[in-house]
Design a protein around this motif. Structure first.
Motif, PDB file in Angstrom:
ATOM      1  N   ASP A  24       0.860  -1.183   0.000  1.00  0.00           N
ATOM      2  CA  ASP A  24       0.000   0.000   0.000  1.00  0.00           C
ATOM      3  C   ASP A  24       0.896   1.232   0.000  1.00  0.00           C
ATOM      4  O   ASP A  24       1.639   1.462   0.956  1.00  0.00           O
ATOM      5  CB  ASP A  24      -0.895  -0.017   1.243  1.00  0.00           C
ATOM      6  CG  ASP A  24      -1.877   1.129   1.279  1.00  0.00           C
ATOM      7  OD1 ASP A  24      -1.483   2.278   0.977  1.00  0.00           O
ATOM      8  OD2 ASP A  24      -3.036   0.898   1.633  1.00  0.00           O
ATOM      9  N   GLU A  36     -11.473  -7.083  -1.394  1.00  0.00           N
ATOM     10  CA  GLU A  36     -11.736  -5.658  -1.202  1.00  0.00           C
ATOM     11  C   GLU A  36     -10.454  -4.841  -1.231  1.00  0.00           C
ATOM     12  O   GLU A  36     -10.423  -3.729  -1.756  1.00  0.00           O
ATOM     13  CB  GLU A  36     -12.485  -5.412   0.107  1.00  0.00           C
ATOM     14  CG  GLU A  36     -12.896  -3.959   0.290  1.00  0.00           C
ATOM     15  CD  GLU A  36     -13.716  -3.719   1.549  1.00  0.00           C
ATOM     16  OE1 GLU A  36     -13.389  -2.767   2.284  1.00  0.00           O
ATOM     17  OE2 GLU A  36     -14.669  -4.469   1.787  1.00  0.00           O
ATOM     18  N   GLU A  37      -9.375  -5.396  -0.702  1.00  0.00           N
ATOM     19  CA  GLU A  37      -8.083  -4.694  -0.726  1.00  0.00           C
ATOM     20  C   GLU A  37      -7.582  -4.555  -2.160  1.00  0.00           C
ATOM     21  O   GLU A  37      -6.973  -3.543  -2.507  1.00  0.00           O
ATOM     22  CB  GLU A  37      -7.052  -5.416   0.132  1.00  0.00           C
ATOM     23  CG  GLU A  37      -5.778  -4.641   0.340  1.00  0.00           C
ATOM     24  CD  GLU A  37      -6.001  -3.345   1.114  1.00  0.00           C
ATOM     25  OE1 GLU A  37      -5.439  -2.309   0.689  1.00  0.00           O
ATOM     26  OE2 GLU A  37      -6.728  -3.354   2.121  1.00  0.00           O
ATOM     27  N   ARG A  40      -9.376  -1.615  -3.385  1.00  0.00           N
ATOM     28  CA  ARG A  40      -8.861  -0.410  -2.722  1.00  0.00           C
ATOM     29  C   ARG A  40      -7.529   0.028  -3.325  1.00  0.00           C
ATOM     30  O   ARG A  40      -7.318   1.209  -3.594  1.00  0.00           O
ATOM     31  CB  ARG A  40      -8.707  -0.666  -1.218  1.00  0.00           C
ATOM     32  CG  ARG A  40      -8.344   0.561  -0.416  1.00  0.00           C
ATOM     33  CD  ARG A  40      -8.228   0.276   1.085  1.00  0.00           C
ATOM     34  NE  ARG A  40      -9.481  -0.224   1.617  1.00  0.00           N
ATOM     35  CZ  ARG A  40      -9.682  -1.461   2.098  1.00  0.00           C
ATOM     36  NH1 ARG A  40      -8.687  -2.339   2.136  1.00  0.00           N
ATOM     37  NH2 ARG A  40     -10.856  -1.829   2.555  1.00  0.00           N
ATOM     38  N   VAL A  60      -6.171   6.271   4.080  1.00  0.00           N
ATOM     39  CA  VAL A  60      -6.751   4.951   3.875  1.00  0.00           C
ATOM     40  C   VAL A  60      -7.127   4.311   5.201  1.00  0.00           C
ATOM     41  O   VAL A  60      -6.350   4.334   6.162  1.00  0.00           O
ATOM     42  CB  VAL A  60      -5.745   4.032   3.133  1.00  0.00           C
ATOM     43  CG1 VAL A  60      -6.313   2.636   2.948  1.00  0.00           C
ATOM     44  CG2 VAL A  60      -5.380   4.630   1.788  1.00  0.00           C
ATOM     45  N   GLU A  61      -8.331   3.745   5.244  1.00  0.00           N
ATOM     46  CA  GLU A  61      -8.827   2.933   6.357  1.00  0.00           C
ATOM     47  C   GLU A  61      -8.584   3.561   7.729  1.00  0.00           C
ATOM     48  O   GLU A  61      -7.833   3.026   8.541  1.00  0.00           O
ATOM     49  CB  GLU A  61      -8.230   1.533   6.308  1.00  0.00           C
ATOM     50  CG  GLU A  61      -8.884   0.648   5.283  1.00  0.00           C
ATOM     51  CD  GLU A  61      -8.791  -0.817   5.647  1.00  0.00           C
ATOM     52  OE1 GLU A  61      -7.666  -1.303   5.879  1.00  0.00           O
ATOM     53  OE2 GLU A  61      -9.844  -1.451   5.718  1.00  0.00           O
ATOM     54  N   ASP A  74     -12.970   3.633   3.780  1.00  0.00           N
ATOM     55  CA  ASP A  74     -11.957   3.029   2.922  1.00  0.00           C
ATOM     56  C   ASP A  74     -10.897   4.038   2.503  1.00  0.00           C
ATOM     57  O   ASP A  74      -9.723   3.865   2.785  1.00  0.00           O
ATOM     58  CB  ASP A  74     -12.602   2.399   1.685  1.00  0.00           C
ATOM     59  CG  ASP A  74     -13.275   1.085   2.007  1.00  0.00           C
ATOM     60  OD1 ASP A  74     -12.618   0.208   2.580  1.00  0.00           O
ATOM     61  OD2 ASP A  74     -14.467   0.935   1.692  1.00  0.00           O
ATOM     62  N   ILE A  75     -11.322   5.091   1.797  1.00  0.00           N
ATOM     63  CA  ILE A  75     -10.375   6.082   1.278  1.00  0.00           C
ATOM     64  C   ILE A  75     -10.993   7.469   1.394  1.00  0.00           C
ATOM     65  O   ILE A  75     -12.168   7.650   1.095  1.00  0.00           O
ATOM     66  CB  ILE A  75     -10.020   5.816  -0.206  1.00  0.00           C
ATOM     67  CG1 ILE A  75      -9.412   4.418  -0.379  1.00  0.00           C
ATOM     68  CG2 ILE A  75      -9.078   6.886  -0.756  1.00  0.00           C
ATOM     69  CD1 ILE A  75      -9.283   3.978  -1.833  1.00  0.00           C
ATOM     70  N   CYS A  90     -15.176   1.164  -1.006  1.00  0.00           N
ATOM     71  CA  CYS A  90     -14.764   0.041  -1.844  1.00  0.00           C
ATOM     72  C   CYS A  90     -15.438  -1.235  -1.353  1.00  0.00           C
ATOM     73  O   CYS A  90     -15.501  -1.486  -0.144  1.00  0.00           O
ATOM     74  CB  CYS A  90     -13.256  -0.167  -1.771  1.00  0.00           C
ATOM     75  SG  CYS A  90     -12.292   1.243  -2.335  1.00  0.00           S
TER      76      CYS A  90
END
Length: 148
Positions: A24, A36-37, A40, A60-61, A74-75, A90
């Protein structure tokens, strides 16, 4: 992983204890590669590479408190003044974008007051521009590019 409705990006992967991980670029660490990641990480790259948002403005998160409950967005993309420019929800590619998903991001946005909302499962993307004065929103074809 499933091919998503985004341009192709160069991701960094590694395996640890037989679990696939993806790097990330916002959190600057490897995270578990779940469906889901995967979505993302595509959104993060889309916003930073294609839409030119500085990674310093992307979060993020993180946890937010909503009616006494702890939720996690999420973002978020911030404006340079610290206000929220874009709120992104997301979902895994196997989750249909339904009214429940829109209700979820709407609840988060009651507190966050983003200018734009993005909902995606990696295959289908929905973008909205919020108009708080008239208490309405309008759907867009895409999220705007970054501008200073």
């Amino acid at each position: 992983m499933l091919s998503l409705n985004f341009p192709g990006y160069d991701f960094r992967f590694k395996s640890s204890e037989n679990k696939q991980q993806i790097f990330d670029i916002i959190r600057k660490k490897f995270v578990a590669l779940q469906p889901e990641e995967w979505v993302r990480q595509h959104v993060i790259h889309y916003l930073s590479i294609d839409k030119k948002y500085p990674t310093s403005l992307i979060n993020v998160e993180k946890t937010l408190s909503l009616n006494g409950l702890r939720k996690r967005y999420d973002i978020v993309v911030f404006n340079t003044d610290g206000s929220i420019h874009i709120l992104v929800e997301c979902k895994s590619p196997n989750i249909t974008i339904s009214q429940n998903v829109f209700d979820q991001i709407a609840r988060y946005n009651l507190k966050m007051k983003a200018e734009y909302l993005m909902v995606t499962n990696g295959l289908d993307h929905f973008y909205c521009n919020m108009n708080y004065e008239e208490e309405k929103y309008s759907f867009l074809r895409q999220i705007p590019d970054f501008s200073r």
